[in-house]
Design a protein around this motif. Structure first.
Motif, PDB file in Angstrom:
ATOM      1  N   ILE A  58      38.169  -8.117  24.490  1.00 14.42           N
ATOM      2  CA  ILE A  58      36.852  -8.463  25.489  1.00 14.42           C
ATOM      3  C   ILE A  58      36.469 -10.126  24.470  1.00 14.42           C
ATOM      4  O   ILE A  58      36.494  -9.757  23.149  1.00 14.42           O
ATOM      5  N   TYR A 115      30.158  -3.169  24.324  1.00 16.37           N
ATOM      6  CA  TYR A 115      31.040  -3.150  23.996  1.00 16.37           C
ATOM      7  C   TYR A 115      31.439  -2.319  22.914  1.00 16.37           C
ATOM      8  O   TYR A 115      31.254  -3.670  22.255  1.00 16.37           O
ATOM      9  N   THR A 161      26.015  -5.604  28.862  1.00 12.24           N
ATOM     10  CA  THR A 161      26.947  -4.331  28.685  1.00 12.24           C
ATOM     11  C   THR A 161      27.312  -4.627  27.301  1.00 12.24           C
ATOM     12  O   THR A 161      27.627  -5.473  26.676  1.00 12.24           O
ATOM     13  N   GLN A 184      43.884  -1.648  23.368  1.00 15.19           N
ATOM     14  CA  GLN A 184      42.775  -2.135  23.764  1.00 15.19           C
ATOM     15  C   GLN A 184      42.421  -3.450  24.080  1.00 15.19           C
ATOM     16  O   GLN A 184      43.497  -4.497  24.178  1.00 15.19           O
ATOM     17  N   LEU A 190      30.964  -4.116  17.375  1.00 14.68           N
ATOM     18  CA  LEU A 190      30.758  -3.977  19.026  1.00 14.68           C
ATOM     19  C   LEU A 190      30.638  -5.825  19.833  1.00 14.68           C
ATOM     20  O   LEU A 190      30.057  -6.110  19.267  1.00 14.68           O
ATOM     21  N   VAL A 243      33.476  -1.769  20.191  1.00 17.58           N
ATOM     22  CA  VAL A 243      34.902  -1.498  19.707  1.00 17.58           C
ATOM     23  C   VAL A 243      35.566  -1.109  17.976  1.00 17.58           C
ATOM     24  O   VAL A 243      36.077  -0.455  18.980  1.00 17.58           O
ATOM     25  N   TYR A 264      28.484  -7.729  23.041  1.00 19.56           N
ATOM     26  CA  TYR A 264      27.837  -7.374  24.112  1.00 19.56           C
ATOM     27  C   TYR A 264      27.470  -9.028  24.873  1.00 19.56           C
ATOM     28  O   TYR A 264      27.245 -10.084  24.339  1.00 19.56           O
ATOM     29  N   ASN A 265      27.766  -8.034  25.942  1.00 18.59           N
ATOM     30  CA  ASN A 265      27.293  -9.348  26.699  1.00 18.59           C
ATOM     31  C   ASN A 265      25.851  -9.638  27.881  1.00 18.59           C
ATOM     32  O   ASN A 265      26.073  -8.764  28.532  1.00 18.59           O
TER      33      ASN A 265
END
Length: 181
Positions: free
Chosen positions: A10, A145, A143, A7, A135, A147, A137-138
């Motif tokens: 990020i 993501y 958003t 993946q 996860l 993981v 968080y942006n």
């Protein structure tokens, strides 16, 4: 044959200088694991990559979100965060000083906590057991993501499994309440 998951990483860009562009790494337990408190979701988070939360290597905020969206929180002083940097084509984990404006600030706002609680409970209900989620968080893009998602594993005495010192006894000492398909 061994399956391998690949993946995209990020993470924060090393050139980032704006506090609003700093991602938040999170670990969420869909059911508070140590007290086994029904209806309470535990969220741990910090600015930067979730590696620091997973390994408890940097200060993290802890939030307990109840059924009625009651939040109990512990906010830590987060002087630095984990970022990934590239050097000679290699990716390295490094520490970066947080801007003063966010060092004592909660890493997640209430609306995001409520969303993450609902997300964790949806995943919990889908798999039919308490889940451990990782996860990112942006906040700029709003958003999330996801993981990783896996069942929470507890020992028979109720403590979280952190290491195995006798592989032969693992079947006798481990208790899981579900299996992933």
């Amino acid at each position: 044959m061994l399956p391998v998951l690949l993946q995209q990483m990020i993470c924060e860009y090393p050139s980032n200088t704006k506090p609003d562009n700093i991602p938040v790494g999170c670990v969420i337990y869909s059911q508070e694991p140590l007290g086994n408190t029904d209806g309470v979701v535990m969220i741990q988070s910090t600015f930067g990559h979730p590696e620091g939360v997973v390994e408890s290597s940097i200060p993290v905020d802890t939030f307990y979100v109840g059924k009625s969206n009651t939040i109990h929180k512990t906010i830590r002083n987060k002087n630095y965060r984990i970022v990934h940097s590239r050097s000679n084509g290699n990716v390295k984990i490094t520490h970066k000083i947080n801007p003063k404006v966010i060092q004592k600030k909660a890493s997640l706002e209430a609306d995001v906590l409520f969303f993450l609680k609902d997300l964790a409970l949806q995943i919990h209900n889908f798999y039919g057991c308490p889940m451990d989620l990782e996860l990112i968080y942006n906040p700029k893009e709003k958003t999330v993501y996801l993981v990783q998602a896996r069942p929470i594993v507890l020992l028979k005495n109720g403590s979280l499994a952190s290491y195995i010192n006798n592989i032969d006894s693992i079947k006798q000492n481990l208790k899981t309440s579900c299996s992933l398909v």
